[in-house]
Scaffold this active site. Structure first.
Site, mmCIF file in Angstrom:
data_model
loop_
_atom_site.group_PDB
_atom_site.id
_atom_site.type_symbol
_atom_site.label_atom_id
_atom_site.label_comp_id
_atom_site.label_asym_id
_atom_site.label_seq_id
_atom_site.Cartn_x
_atom_site.Cartn_y
_atom_site.Cartn_z
ATOM 1 N NE ARG A 35 -4.208 1.740 2.161
ATOM 2 C CZ ARG A 35 -4.486 2.644 3.088
ATOM 3 N NH1 ARG A 35 -3.726 2.730 4.166
ATOM 4 N NH2 ARG A 35 -5.529 3.449 2.960
ATOM 5 C CB ILE A 61 -5.569 5.671 -0.819
ATOM 6 C CG1 ILE A 61 -5.454 4.145 -0.975
ATOM 7 C CG2 ILE A 61 -4.982 6.107 0.506
ATOM 8 C CD1 ILE A 61 -4.000 3.645 -1.010
ATOM 9 C CB SER A 62 -10.889 3.342 -0.071
ATOM 10 O OG SER A 62 -11.634 4.067 -1.019
ATOM 11 C CD GLN A 63 -11.970 2.049 7.221
ATOM 12 O OE1 GLN A 63 -13.050 2.321 6.696
ATOM 13 N NE2 GLN A 63 -11.848 1.735 8.490
#
Length: 211
Positions: A35, A61-63
């Site tokens: 990530r 950037i999504s959880q």
């Protein structure tokens, strides 16, 4: 991944299991995805926290939990071809590309699309087709799709996306403005069923293109 990142990614996957993610393939994909490579270096130390982070252009950037949850839902009907609306950093696409044969992804912000393409190429993920365009319109020429995932909140369900679902296909989309719900729509012939998954918070799905 380097050993530190690999350990951190594995720990993240374990925390997602504890949070309720049960699909082992999804957890493996999260554990295998670096990530930190989808973030600016200054935010790299936060890469494996279960939180959304800024990526520029007013986007995030999504959880990781919501990435895993939406992916888990998508995989329930064993899709062969998936459309993602909102490539963003490319992290969600990187997770999906490890789990489905064919992924098409649309991004309206050119700079983000270019970066995402480079990141997935670096990770040797070559089953992804990229489009620079308006996510509200989907990608009709590549459809129909077994599943469509929208990674930004729409004020209502876009009719153009519904039209691109194959029979038996699933659309997973956050809907709402200030208060949002993650919806799962399933197509059966010309009929659609809708299920509320949970309350969520996403950046808005904006129409048009941005260079």
């Amino acid at each position: 991944m380097n050993p530190v990142a690999s350990t951190s990614a594995l720990n993240l996957a374990r925390s997602l299991y504890e949070a309720g993610i049960r699909n082992e393939a999804v957890l493996r994909a999260v554990a295998n995805t670096p990530r930190e490579q989808f973030l600016e270096p200054a935010l790299g130390h936060k890469a494996y926290e279960n939180t959304a982070l800024p990526i520029g252009q007013g986007q995030t950037i999504s959880q990781p939990y919501i990435v895993a949850r939406m992916t888990e839902i998508i995989l329930q009907n064993k899709p062969s071809k998936v459309l993602e609306i909102g490539t963003g950093s490319g992290y969600q696409a990187a997770v999906l590309a490890q789990l489905v044969p064919q992924l098409c992804t649309v991004e309206r912000i050119k700079s983000l699309q270019i970066q995402a393409r480079q990141r997935l190429k670096k990770l040797d993920l070559h089953n992804v087709a990229f489009k620079y365009g308006d996510g509200w319109q989907g990608w009709p020429s590549k459809g129909p799709y077994d599943a469509i995932m929208v990674t930004a909140a729409a004020s209502s369900v876009p009719e153009a996306l519904v039209a691109q679902l194959a029979d038996g296909g699933v659309l997973v989309i956050p809907v709402g403005e200030l208060s949002q719900q993650l919806l799962k729509l399933t197509r059966v012939g010309n009929q659609f069923t809708s299920e509320v998954i949970e309350n969520v918070r996403f950046v808005p799905l904006v129409s048009g293109e941005l260079a």
